[in-house]
Design a protein around this motif. Structure first.
Motif, short mmCIF file in Angstrom:
data_model
loop_
_atom_site.label_atom_id
_atom_site.label_comp_id
_atom_site.label_asym_id
_atom_site.label_seq_id
_atom_site.Cartn_x
_atom_site.Cartn_y
_atom_site.Cartn_z
N GLY A 73 -13.95 5.14 -2.10
CA GLY A 73 -14.43 3.92 -2.67
C GLY A 73 -13.28 2.96 -2.94
N TYR A 74 -13.37 2.17 -3.96
CA TYR A 74 -12.18 1.06 -4.18
C TYR A 74 -11.10 1.75 -4.55
CZ TYR A 74 -15.46 -2.71 -2.76
OH TYR A 74 -15.99 -3.45 -2.01
N LYS A 75 -9.82 1.28 -4.33
CA LYS A 75 -8.57 1.89 -5.06
C LYS A 75 -7.42 1.06 -4.44
CE LYS A 75 -7.41 5.80 -1.75
NZ LYS A 75 -6.87 6.93 -1.71
N PHE A 76 -6.26 1.25 -5.40
CA PHE A 76 -5.02 0.38 -5.04
C PHE A 76 -4.42 1.54 -4.09
CE2 PHE A 76 -6.20 -1.62 -9.03
CZ PHE A 76 -6.11 -2.86 -8.60
N CYS A 77 -3.51 1.02 -3.19
CA CYS A 77 -3.09 2.03 -2.29
C CYS A 77 -1.35 1.52 -1.66
CB CYS A 77 -3.90 2.07 -0.76
SG CYS A 77 -3.26 2.83 0.32
N SER A 78 -0.65 2.20 -1.74
CA SER A 78 0.76 1.91 -1.18
C SER A 78 1.22 2.94 0.15
CB SER A 78 1.79 2.11 -2.34
OG SER A 78 1.45 1.47 -3.29
N ASP A 79 0.07 3.91 0.44
CA ASP A 79 0.52 4.78 1.54
C ASP A 79 0.27 4.07 2.93
OD1 ASP A 79 1.02 7.03 3.03
OD2 ASP A 79 -1.10 7.36 2.88
N PRO A 80 1.58 3.89 3.53
CA PRO A 80 1.68 2.98 4.87
C PRO A 80 0.52 3.62 6.05
CG PRO A 80 3.59 3.55 4.20
CD PRO A 80 3.03 4.19 3.15
N THR A 81 0.22 5.01 6.08
CA THR A 81 -0.61 5.65 6.77
C THR A 81 -2.03 5.28 6.32
OG1 THR A 81 0.77 7.35 7.06
CG2 THR A 81 -1.57 7.83 7.84
N GLU A 82 -2.51 5.29 5.16
CA GLU A 82 -3.92 5.09 4.61
C GLU A 82 -4.14 3.53 4.74
OE1 GLU A 82 -6.44 6.35 0.91
OE2 GLU A 82 -4.17 6.71 0.84
N LEU A 83 -2.90 2.68 4.56
CA LEU A 83 -2.99 1.16 4.91
C LEU A 83 -3.48 0.74 6.30
CD1 LEU A 83 -0.32 -0.04 2.43
CD2 LEU A 83 -2.62 -0.44 2.25
N GLN A 84 -2.68 1.55 6.97
CA GLN A 84 -2.88 1.30 8.54
C GLN A 84 -4.28 1.78 8.93
OE1 GLN A 84 0.00 3.06 11.29
NE2 GLN A 84 -1.01 1.85 13.04
N ALA A 85 -4.93 2.79 8.60
CA ALA A 85 -6.07 3.37 9.00
C ALA A 85 -7.06 2.23 8.42
CB ALA A 85 -6.10 4.63 8.19
N TYR A 86 -7.04 1.64 7.14
CA TYR A 86 -8.03 0.74 6.55
C TYR A 86 -7.83 -0.52 7.42
CZ TYR A 86 -9.99 -2.69 3.40
OH TYR A 86 -10.58 -3.64 2.76
#
Length: 142
Positions: A73-86
């Motif tokens: 769901g909705y969440k704050f993220c700082s992980d580069p891999t997760e951000l790139q996938a999003y």
């Protein structure tokens, strides 16, 4: 016309603060939209306005991005891999939307008015956007 972030009402800012507080309480896990609505005690409309305003505030304040994933769901993220996938997922969705617009609206319009200045310009620009998004979407596969 002012940008969306400059048009936000005081109510939207209050809803954004509420959404931010609820999401911080849920960290590191995320919340589905329904969980967010229930936890924040906001209406669906207020929660959507709060999310939109919160994204503007995040950009202004340089806070960690707010992302949405099917699993969390909705969440704050700082992980580069997760951000790139999003980011890739959003780009692919926009690419599909642009392609459908081109094939469903712009191409038939161009067939009706092949010499129209507006449609030629629109077609050129949208093809450029499509090409750029396609390169970005395929970057992860390279």
């Amino acid at each position: 016309m002012p940008r969306a972030g400059q048009r936000r009402s005081a109510a939207s800012h209050r809803h954004a603060d509420t959404v931010r507080f609820v999401l911080f309480e849920a960290r590191p896990a995320g919340l589905t939209f329904n969980q967010l609505v229930r936890s924040s005690e906001l209406s669906v409309h207020q929660a959507r306005a709060g999310l939109a305003c919160l994204r503007d505030i995040i950009a202004e304040q340089n806070w960690p991005p707010l992302i949405w994933t099917k699993a969390d769901g909705y969440k704050f993220c700082s992980d580069p891999t997760e951000l790139q996938a999003y980011e890739i997922a959003v780009i692919r969705a926009k690419l599909t939307e642009i392609r459908r617009f081109i094939t469903g609206v712009v191409a038939p319009h161009a067939a009706l008015q092949p010499k129209g200045r507006w449609i030629r310009h629109l077609n050129t620009q949208l093809n450029s956007v499509e090409s750029t998004l396609d390169v970005i979407a395929d970057y992860i596969d390279a």
